[in-house]
Write an enzyme that holds these catalytic residues in place. Structure first.
Site, PDB file in Angstrom:
ATOM      1  N   ASP A   1       0.799  -1.237   0.000  1.00  0.00           N
ATOM      2  CA  ASP A   1       0.000   0.000   0.000  1.00  0.00           C
ATOM      3  C   ASP A   1       0.831   1.287   0.000  1.00  0.00           C
ATOM      4  O   ASP A   1       0.275   2.356   0.212  1.00  0.00           O
ATOM      5  CB  ASP A   1      -0.918   0.042   1.253  1.00  0.00           C
ATOM      6  CG  ASP A   1      -2.371  -0.158   0.856  1.00  0.00           C
ATOM      7  OD1 ASP A   1      -2.633  -0.274  -0.366  1.00  0.00           O
ATOM      8  OD2 ASP A   1      -3.237  -0.190   1.739  1.00  0.00           O
TER       9      ASP A   1
ATOM     10  N   HIS B   1       2.503  -7.094  -0.243  1.00  0.00           N
ATOM     11  CA  HIS B   1       1.951  -7.942   0.828  1.00  0.00           C
ATOM     12  C   HIS B   1       2.960  -9.007   1.239  1.00  0.00           C
ATOM     13  O   HIS B   1       3.579  -9.643   0.395  1.00  0.00           O
ATOM     14  CB  HIS B   1       0.671  -8.614   0.319  1.00  0.00           C
ATOM     15  CG  HIS B   1      -0.175  -9.183   1.426  1.00  0.00           C
ATOM     16  ND1 HIS B   1       0.258 -10.194   2.230  1.00  0.00           N
ATOM     17  CD2 HIS B   1      -1.442  -8.878   1.829  1.00  0.00           C
ATOM     18  CE1 HIS B   1      -0.698 -10.501   3.101  1.00  0.00           C
ATOM     19  NE2 HIS B   1      -1.737  -9.696   2.872  1.00  0.00           N
TER      20      HIS B   1
ATOM     21  N   LYS C   1       3.259   1.760  -4.902  1.00  0.00           N
ATOM     22  CA  LYS C   1       4.082   1.283  -6.022  1.00  0.00           C
ATOM     23  C   LYS C   1       3.302   1.287  -7.334  1.00  0.00           C
ATOM     24  O   LYS C   1       3.744   1.837  -8.345  1.00  0.00           O
ATOM     25  CB  LYS C   1       4.597  -0.145  -5.734  1.00  0.00           C
ATOM     26  CG  LYS C   1       5.519  -0.243  -4.522  1.00  0.00           C
ATOM     27  CD  LYS C   1       5.980  -1.661  -4.261  1.00  0.00           C
ATOM     28  CE  LYS C   1       4.898  -2.594  -3.733  1.00  0.00           C
ATOM     29  NZ  LYS C   1       4.294  -2.202  -2.439  1.00  0.00           N
ATOM     30  N   THR C   2       2.121   0.651  -7.271  1.00  0.00           N
ATOM     31  CA  THR C   2       1.359   0.489  -8.509  1.00  0.00           C
ATOM     32  C   THR C   2       0.860   1.841  -9.029  1.00  0.00           C
ATOM     33  O   THR C   2       0.873   2.105 -10.230  1.00  0.00           O
ATOM     34  CB  THR C   2       0.182  -0.485  -8.273  1.00  0.00           C
ATOM     35  OG1 THR C   2       0.724  -1.717  -7.771  1.00  0.00           O
ATOM     36  CG2 THR C   2      -0.570  -0.753  -9.553  1.00  0.00           C
TER      37      THR C   2
HETATM   38  N1  LIG Z   1      -2.746  10.697  -1.596  1.00  0.00           N
HETATM   39  C1  LIG Z   1      -2.183   9.763  -2.314  1.00  0.00           C
HETATM   40  N2  LIG Z   1      -2.578   8.499  -2.203  1.00  0.00           N
HETATM   41  C2  LIG Z   1      -1.965   7.575  -2.941  1.00  0.00           C
HETATM   42  C3  LIG Z   1      -0.931   7.910  -3.843  1.00  0.00           C
HETATM   43  N3  LIG Z   1      -0.490   6.774  -4.415  1.00  0.00           N
HETATM   44  C4  LIG Z   1      -1.247   5.776  -3.908  1.00  0.00           C
HETATM   45  N4  LIG Z   1      -2.132   6.246  -3.035  1.00  0.00           N
HETATM   46  C5  LIG Z   1      -3.070   5.476  -2.238  1.00  0.00           C
HETATM   47  O1  LIG Z   1      -2.451   4.292  -1.781  1.00  0.00           O
HETATM   48  C6  LIG Z   1      -3.199   3.166  -2.155  1.00  0.00           C
HETATM   49  C7  LIG Z   1      -2.271   2.039  -2.507  1.00  0.00           C
HETATM   50  O2  LIG Z   1      -1.553   2.361  -3.645  1.00  0.00           O
HETATM   51  P1  LIG Z   1      -0.950   1.244  -4.546  1.00  0.00           P
HETATM   52  O3  LIG Z   1      -0.182   1.941  -5.600  1.00  0.00           O
HETATM   53  O4  LIG Z   1      -1.957   0.277  -4.948  1.00  0.00           O
HETATM   54  O5  LIG Z   1       0.012   0.581  -3.483  1.00  0.00           O
HETATM   55  P2  LIG Z   1       1.021  -0.596  -3.748  1.00  0.00           P
HETATM   56  O6  LIG Z   1       2.309  -0.247  -3.135  1.00  0.00           O
HETATM   57  O7  LIG Z   1       1.045  -0.943  -5.176  1.00  0.00           O
HETATM   58  O8  LIG Z   1       0.365  -1.774  -2.921  1.00  0.00           O
HETATM   59  P3  LIG Z   1       0.658  -3.329  -3.063  1.00  0.00           P
HETATM   60  O9  LIG Z   1       0.945  -3.588  -4.479  1.00  0.00           O
HETATM   61  O10 LIG Z   1      -0.517  -4.060  -2.582  1.00  0.00           O
HETATM   62  O11 LIG Z   1       1.851  -3.594  -2.211  1.00  0.00           O
HETATM   63  C8  LIG Z   1      -4.036   3.652  -3.347  1.00  0.00           C
HETATM   64  O12 LIG Z   1      -5.224   2.934  -3.426  1.00  0.00           O
HETATM   65  C9  LIG Z   1      -4.260   5.071  -3.067  1.00  0.00           C
HETATM   66  O13 LIG Z   1      -5.430   5.230  -2.249  1.00  0.00           O
HETATM   67  C10 LIG Z   1      -0.538   9.268  -3.923  1.00  0.00           C
HETATM   68  O14 LIG Z   1       0.383   9.672  -4.673  1.00  0.00           O
HETATM   69  N5  LIG Z   1      -1.194  10.163  -3.131  1.00  0.00           N
HETATM   70 MG   LIG Z   2       0.750  -2.636  -6.092  1.00  0.00          MG
END
Ligand SMILES: Nc1nc2c(ncn2[C@@H]2O[C@H](COP(=O)(O)OP(=O)(O)OP(=O)(O)O)[C@@H](O)[C@H]2O)c(=O)[nH]1
Ligand SMILES: [Mg+2]
Length: 580
Positions: free
Chosen positions: A12, A63, A15-16
């Site tokens: 969370d 995760h 990254k994505t």
């Molecule tokens: N305010 C804000 N929220 C963000 C930003 N990037 C991501 N988010 C929040 O963080 C959540 C998780 O982002 P992801 O990019 O899915 O996180 P991740 O690191 O890919 O998560 P995993 O792949 O499950 O490890 C998103 O659903 C957004 O709500 C950002 O630049 N600003």
């Molecule tokens: Mg991700």
């Protein structure tokens, strides 16, 4: 040089979203990923840099339950993009992913502190400082996928890291680790993966290991565009007609046939993060594969990994060792080692000198070996192997250690010596019996200290000698002299052959012989008679020699065989060459 960037970081942390902001592509494509809002499997997107270069981006899940997928994605990357949430700071998988990246030997990358739009200036500065401390010497960029802040700076930092990225190690034959397999209508089975080394083009014949399935490449794509050849470091999709989707899976390797060993053991130099005791059971992550394994410690720094499933490895490959958490990693020293381990051998492999490695492999083989066989051990890349082979002895297609050549030569000298010292009149040994009956024997002959005469080998300059049969020879000669034209039975056939070669007797049929002077005398009488009378009968010859019918008969037969006479009816005439 094509490069792949892999994300890393806690769940969370953004990254994505960051990948999507950089590339425009949402890599969370599985329905469950979209429903749960987390990444589960690997995602891929091309990333264009300001200078026009295109990198491949691999997005990994954060995760803790999917770290295995993260490792599979990270094994093919050249640069890391570590993502840290500005408000959360470094969390467990931030550390674990960073450790994994390090264990995989990936030195360069960039840290993106994400979601800076959601924090105040003080928190943001704190997060940036923490990241700088966490990964010293690496650019740390404040970013927001939401507002687009810092993205240009991040691209520039990635470009700089790409400039500095290590060259891949010496080019190995083609090897691609499969991360996805799927079926496309009208195309058939397609596999994707990062090309670790070599290249893949349309029509190439490759092998899917460890299944051992021969495949032919129908077409190749890099980031959804067809290419003639994909190069090492690129993300590749390969269409493989005639292969069932179920035949291949993540973890398999597409390789140049015969270029890599497939085995159940790896000798490694350990890089432990925690104590890894002898007998530990853990997971070995290698390429995109994961193997259950037992650790056999060799010494403080080395171990043999005994795997439950076959591995397709090469010296220098990195492995990550996990058991719920990441325990450490290792560098493969021998991808197909013998069961019996030896510290000396592992240290020699670790030093990496091609000549020493070649000699060690040759001496382990215990006999001459072809280049292909050594190449297949994957201890050295092809050009290293050629450099290493320069110190070996070459015999045609075969290579051996100087020690083995010495040993073989010594054995041959001894065998010839023994033969000469023994009761044999002929000190030669049939060439076919000189060396073990192995495929390399013929190639080795020119390197032996021998003189070849016909089908036999002799010590250089060796001649037949009577030795302890000199007395028997003398007795026989006395007997022959007395018997004159009457042939004498000679029991020792070898002695007879020797004395005939030496011009001391002439062998007739039935194991009989006459002395050399009697034979010459008989011949003189024969030639004289024929020259005067034109021909000779058996009865006339018998009378001339004043001997019996049988001896005369045997002598005439020998003259026929020698080409002195020719039978015409009951008589003999001289052949042209015996006249005059
Ligand atoms: N305010 C804000 N929220 C963000 C930003 N990037 C991501 N988010 C929040 O963080 C959540 C998780 O982002 P992801 O990019 O899915 O996180 P991740 O690191 O890919 O998560 P995993 O792949 O499950 O490890 C998103 O659903 C957004 O709500 C950002 O630049 N600003
Ligand atoms: Mg991700």
């Amino acid at each position: 040089m094509p490069l792949t960037v892999g994300t890393a970081g806690h769940i969370d942390h953004g990254k994505t979203w960051l990948v999507r902001a950089l590339t425009g592509k949402d890599t969370d494509r599985l329905p469950e990923e979209q429903k749960r809002g987390i990444s589960i499997d690997l995602g891929y997107a091309p990333l264009d840099l300001p200078d026009g270069r295109r990198l491949s981006l691999v997005d990994v899940p954060g995760h803790e339950r999917f770290v295995r997928n993260m490792v599979a994605g990270a094994t093919g990357i050249d640069l890391f993009l570590l993502v840290v949430d500005a408000s959360e700071g470094a969390r467990p998988q931030t550390h674990e992913h960073l450790a994994i990246v390090r264990l995989l030997g990936i030195e360069r990358g960039v840290v993106a502190v994400t979601k800076v739009d959601a924090v105040d200036v003080e928190t943001r500065e704190l997060a940036l400082d923490e990241s700088r401390e966490l990964v010293p010497g690496t650019a740390v960029v404040a970013t927001s996928a939401r507002t687009g802040e810092g993205l240009e700076e991040l691209r520039a930092a990635l470009a700089e890291a790409a400039d500095l990225a290590e060259q891949r190690p010496a080019t190995r034959p083609t090897r691609l680790f499969v991360d996805r397999v799927f079926t496309l209508r009208g195309i058939g089975t397609v596999v994707t993966g990062t090309l670790w080394s070599g290249s893949i083009g349309e029509g190439d014949a490759l092998r899917a290991e460890p299944a051992g399935i021969d495949v032919r490449v129908r077409s190749v794509q890099v980031h959804d565009s067809p290419v003639e050849r994909a190069e090492a470091g690129q993300r590749v999709a390969v269409a493989l007609p005639g292969v069932e989707r179920g035949d291949l899976r993540r973890g398999d390797a597409l390789v140049e046939p015969g270029a890599y060993p497939v085995g159940y053991r790896l000798d490694v130099a350990l890089e432990p993060l925690e104590e890894i005791p002898d007998g530990a059971r853990l997971h070995v992550h290698h390429g995109t594969a994961e193997h259950f394994a037992r650790v056999v410690r060799v010494d403080a720094r080395h171990a043999q990994l005994r795997l439950a499933s076959p591995v397709v490895a090469a010296r220098g490959d990195r492995v990550v060792l996990r058991e719920r958490t990441t325990l450490g990693g290792g560098v493969v020293l021998d991808p197909a080692p013998p069961r019996r381990t030896s510290v000396d051998r592992l240290e020699l492999l670790e030093r990496g000198d091609p000549g020493s490695i070649v000699l060690a492999a040759l001496s382990a083989a215990g006999e001459p070996v072809r280049r292909e066989e050594l190449a297949r051990r994957a201890l050295l890349a092809p050009e290293e192997l050629d450099a290493g082979l320069a110190v070996a002895v070459r015999a045609g297609d075969w290579y051996l250690t100087p020690e083995l050549l010495e040993e073989l030569r010594y054995g041959v000298v001894r065998a010839l010596d023994e033969r000469a010292a023994g009761s044999q009149l002929d000190p030669g040994i049939p060439v076919a019996e000189l060396l073990p009956q192995r495929p390399w024997a013929a190639a080795l002959l020119p390197l032996l200290p021998i003189e070849r005469r016909g089908s036999k080998a002799y010590a250089p300059g060796a001649t037949a000698r009577l030795g302890d049969r000199a007395e028997a020879a003398e007795r026989l000669e006395d007997e022959l002299e007395k018997a004159r034209f009457t042939p004498v039975k000679v029991e020792d056939a070898e002695l007879a052959r020797y004395l005939e070669d030496a011009g001391r007797l002439v062998r007739l049929g039935d194991g009989l012989a006459v002395g050399a002077s009697a034979f010459e005398e008989a011949k003189r009488l024969l030639v004289e008679e024929c020259s005067q009378a034109g021909s000779i009968t058996l009865a006339r010859f018998r009378d001339l020699l004043a001997t019996g019918r049988k001896p005369a008969q045997l002598l005439l037969e020998r003259f026929d065989a020698d080409g002195v006479t020719r039978r015409v009816g009951d008589e003999r005439v001289l052949r042209r060459k015996a006249r005059a």
